[in-house]
Design a protein around this motif. Structure first.
Motif, short mmCIF file in Angstrom:
data_model
loop_
_atom_site.label_atom_id
_atom_site.label_comp_id
_atom_site.label_asym_id
_atom_site.label_seq_id
_atom_site.Cartn_x
_atom_site.Cartn_y
_atom_site.Cartn_z
N ILE A 103 45.82 82.40 12.96
CA ILE A 103 45.11 82.51 11.55
C ILE A 103 44.09 83.46 11.43
O ILE A 103 43.55 83.92 12.41
CB ILE A 103 44.28 81.09 11.34
CG1 ILE A 103 43.79 80.76 9.79
CG2 ILE A 103 42.99 80.82 12.20
CD1 ILE A 103 43.50 79.39 9.76
N ASP A 104 43.95 84.03 10.17
CA ASP A 104 43.10 85.19 9.85
C ASP A 104 41.73 84.78 9.93
O ASP A 104 41.34 83.47 9.48
CB ASP A 104 43.58 86.07 8.57
CG ASP A 104 44.57 86.83 8.62
OD1 ASP A 104 45.08 87.09 9.78
OD2 ASP A 104 44.86 87.47 7.70
N ALA A 105 40.85 85.69 10.48
CA ALA A 105 39.20 85.16 10.48
C ALA A 105 38.60 84.98 9.10
O ALA A 105 37.54 84.39 9.24
CB ALA A 105 38.67 85.82 11.55
N ASP A 106 39.41 85.81 8.18
CA ASP A 106 38.67 85.83 6.95
C ASP A 106 38.62 84.75 5.92
O ASP A 106 38.21 84.87 4.89
CB ASP A 106 38.87 87.28 6.17
CG ASP A 106 40.45 87.52 6.23
OD1 ASP A 106 41.06 86.50 6.26
OD2 ASP A 106 40.75 88.45 5.55
N LEU A 107 39.43 83.75 6.37
CA LEU A 107 39.73 82.68 5.62
C LEU A 107 40.58 82.83 4.47
O LEU A 107 40.46 82.00 3.46
CB LEU A 107 38.39 81.97 5.12
CG LEU A 107 37.55 81.22 6.25
CD1 LEU A 107 36.04 80.77 6.07
CD2 LEU A 107 38.35 80.12 6.96
N GLN A 108 41.32 83.85 4.72
CA GLN A 108 42.58 84.07 3.49
C GLN A 108 43.47 82.94 3.72
O GLN A 108 44.00 82.78 2.78
CB GLN A 108 42.67 85.60 3.59
CG GLN A 108 41.95 86.42 3.01
CD GLN A 108 42.73 87.82 2.71
OE1 GLN A 108 42.98 88.40 3.41
NE2 GLN A 108 43.00 87.94 1.45
N ASP A 109 43.66 82.76 4.87
CA ASP A 109 44.52 81.56 5.12
C ASP A 109 43.79 80.30 5.35
O ASP A 109 42.78 79.95 6.17
CB ASP A 109 45.24 81.74 6.48
CG ASP A 109 45.66 83.15 6.81
OD1 ASP A 109 46.21 83.71 5.70
OD2 ASP A 109 45.83 83.58 7.82
N VAL A 159 48.62 79.41 -1.63
CA VAL A 159 47.98 80.34 -2.26
C VAL A 159 46.97 80.95 -1.29
O VAL A 159 46.25 80.45 -0.78
CB VAL A 159 47.33 79.85 -3.59
CG1 VAL A 159 46.46 80.69 -4.34
CG2 VAL A 159 48.21 79.06 -4.33
N ARG A 160 47.20 82.17 -1.23
CA ARG A 160 46.43 83.04 -0.22
C ARG A 160 45.09 83.56 -1.04
O ARG A 160 44.99 84.01 -2.17
CB ARG A 160 46.95 84.39 0.03
CG ARG A 160 46.40 85.25 1.22
CD ARG A 160 47.26 86.04 1.92
NE ARG A 160 46.63 87.00 2.69
CZ ARG A 160 46.58 87.01 3.79
NH1 ARG A 160 46.66 85.96 4.62
NH2 ARG A 160 45.76 87.85 4.69
N GLU A 161 43.99 82.88 -0.23
CA GLU A 161 42.44 83.06 -0.90
C GLU A 161 42.17 84.32 -0.75
O GLU A 161 42.70 85.30 -0.03
CB GLU A 161 41.75 82.15 -0.11
CG GLU A 161 41.95 80.64 -0.42
CD GLU A 161 41.95 80.17 -1.80
OE1 GLU A 161 41.14 80.77 -2.60
OE2 GLU A 161 42.49 79.22 -2.14
N GLU A 162 41.03 84.58 -1.59
CA GLU A 162 40.17 85.83 -1.17
C GLU A 162 39.55 85.95 -0.02
O GLU A 162 39.23 84.85 0.55
CB GLU A 162 39.31 86.18 -2.31
CG GLU A 162 39.59 86.75 -3.61
CD GLU A 162 38.33 86.60 -4.82
OE1 GLU A 162 37.30 87.38 -4.42
OE2 GLU A 162 38.53 86.12 -5.66
N ARG A 163 39.55 87.32 0.52
CA ARG A 163 38.58 87.28 1.64
C ARG A 163 37.14 86.84 1.28
O ARG A 163 36.59 87.10 0.46
CB ARG A 163 38.61 88.81 1.81
CG ARG A 163 37.91 89.29 3.27
CD ARG A 163 38.12 90.75 3.41
NE ARG A 163 38.80 90.82 4.63
CZ ARG A 163 38.24 90.71 6.03
NH1 ARG A 163 37.18 90.47 6.08
NH2 ARG A 163 39.10 91.05 7.16
N GLN A 164 36.71 86.05 2.45
CA GLN A 164 35.39 85.23 2.13
C GLN A 164 34.13 86.24 2.30
O GLN A 164 33.16 86.28 1.37
CB GLN A 164 35.15 84.39 3.26
CG GLN A 164 36.02 82.96 3.11
CD GLN A 164 35.70 82.45 1.78
OE1 GLN A 164 34.55 81.91 1.59
NE2 GLN A 164 36.61 81.80 1.10
MG MG Z 1 42.45 89.30 5.36
#
Ligand code: MG
Ligand code: UDP
Length: 331
Positions: free
Chosen positions: A93-99, A196-201
């Motif tokens: 998982i990506d750390a920026d919570l896009q996933d 749906v891929r979220e925005e980078r937090q």
């Molecule tokens: Mg990202």
């Protein structure tokens, strides 16, 4: 003790995302009622990411950190994370919570239904620049067309993999790694779920153009010989032109008079013929280069999902023959 689930998160300058990542992962994973671990790979961050992760791991033994000596890049960070997992199922998982971590529940459900790879397909991407959207779209379509394995479109590294798949992945030692391609190459029962891929937090993308180009090159060279094969098409076109040039020029001379193009005709035809030959032999050389590349990359010849009905001795010997390729998660 081995946890049931391992979560792998690559971290490069993500200090603003780490507390929230921890919170969301805890919420999602505790709800499964099974044991889990979070393996964070600090990929040479220059901010306080390493300290934050260290603090977390002191407070919560389920949090582990691999701290790189410098920035080795996203795909290498994920690889190191996979090497350090011990769960029966592993999620990248990506750390920026896009996933969104909440999707892990659906992934687990599919895994329990018998799929060994559950990848997440981006249906929509929020908060990305038009440039990122365009290049990503183009990238996935080109990769899909020219590579030799079926790499699902619009799919990142956000996925769940069974231990067997992770072991197979860990057995691949190649340096230029395109993990989603390698997972497709391995096989097993795979399925996708849309999200749906979220925005980078917090913070900015850690993928500037230079890294994106490098990433695309790794993907193409890792799974396609198309760039080495282009020459044969050009060679063919030049060859046809060379053959056609003589009657065409003769015809033009009849129409336009014998002075047309003067003495250059032999030069033009020769140039076409020679270029065609040269490109053809470059193509042949390319084929040898491709095979050398294949051998040096030293991928396993095949990945076995299960063995049925063999004597124990035969099975042992077959595994022995494939010995170097059998994964040891700690390497
Ligand atoms: Mg990202
Ligand atoms: N990342 C990393 N090393 C790098 C670049 C990125 O570990 O050299 C991590 C980053 O911290 C994030 C993930 O890889 O967790 C995806 O990166 P990013 O979100 O910047 O990529 P994007 O979503 O913009 O494609």
């Amino acid at each position: 003790m081995k946890p049931t689930y391992s979560i792998v998160a690559p971290i490069y300058n993500e200090e603003g995302n780490i507390p929230k990542l921890y919170e969301r992962i805890c919420g999602v994973m505790d709800a499964t009622g099974e044991s889990w671990e979070l393996v964070c790979v600090n990929d040479g961050s220059r901010d306080r990411s390493a300290e934050l992760l260290r603090d977390l791991s002191v407070r919560d033994p389920r949090i582990k950190m691999v701290n790189f000596a410098r920035n080795f890049g996203h795909q290498i960070a994920v690889t190191a994370g996979l090497h350090h997992t011990s769960g029966d199922a592993v999620v990248i998982i990506d750390a920026d919570l896009q996933d969104p971590p909440e999707l892990i529940h659906d992934m687990i459900e599919r895994w329990k239904a018998g799929y060994q790879v559950v990848y997440a397909v981006r249906q929509e991407r929020k908060g990305e620049t038009w440039f990122k959207l365009l290049t990503a779209k183009l990238f996935y379509r080109v990769i899909y067309r020219i590579t030799d394995v079926d790499i699902p479109m619009d799919t990142g590294d956000f996925r769940l993999m069974d231990r067997k798949v992770v072991d197979a992945l860990n057995s691949m030692k190649e340096h230029n790694r395109f993990i989603r391609g390698l997972t497709s190459w391995i096989g097993f029962k795979q399925t996708g779920i849309k999200y749906v891929r979220e925005e980078r937090q917090w913070g900015e993308t850690k993928y500037p153009l230079k890294k994106m180009v490098r990433f695309a090159m790794d993907a193409i060279t890792g799974f396609s010989y198309f760039p080495l094969q282009i020459m044969v098409y050009v060679s063919f076109i030049l060859g046809v032109l060379a053959v056609l040039a003589i009657p065409i020029i003769a015809l033009l001379r009849v129409i336009l008079g014998f002075q047309f193009l003067g003495g250059q005709v032999t030069h033009i035809v020769l140039l076409l013929v020679l270029s065609s030959f040269q490109l053809f032999f470059l193509f042949i050389m390319g084929q040898y280069v491709a095979r050398i590349y294949d051998e040096t990359r030293d991928r396993p010849l095949y990945i076995v999902a299960e063995r049925v009905g063999f004597d124990a001795a035969v099975e042992r010997e077959a595994k022995q023959l494939d010995k170097e390729k059998v994964a040891t998660p700690s390497t």
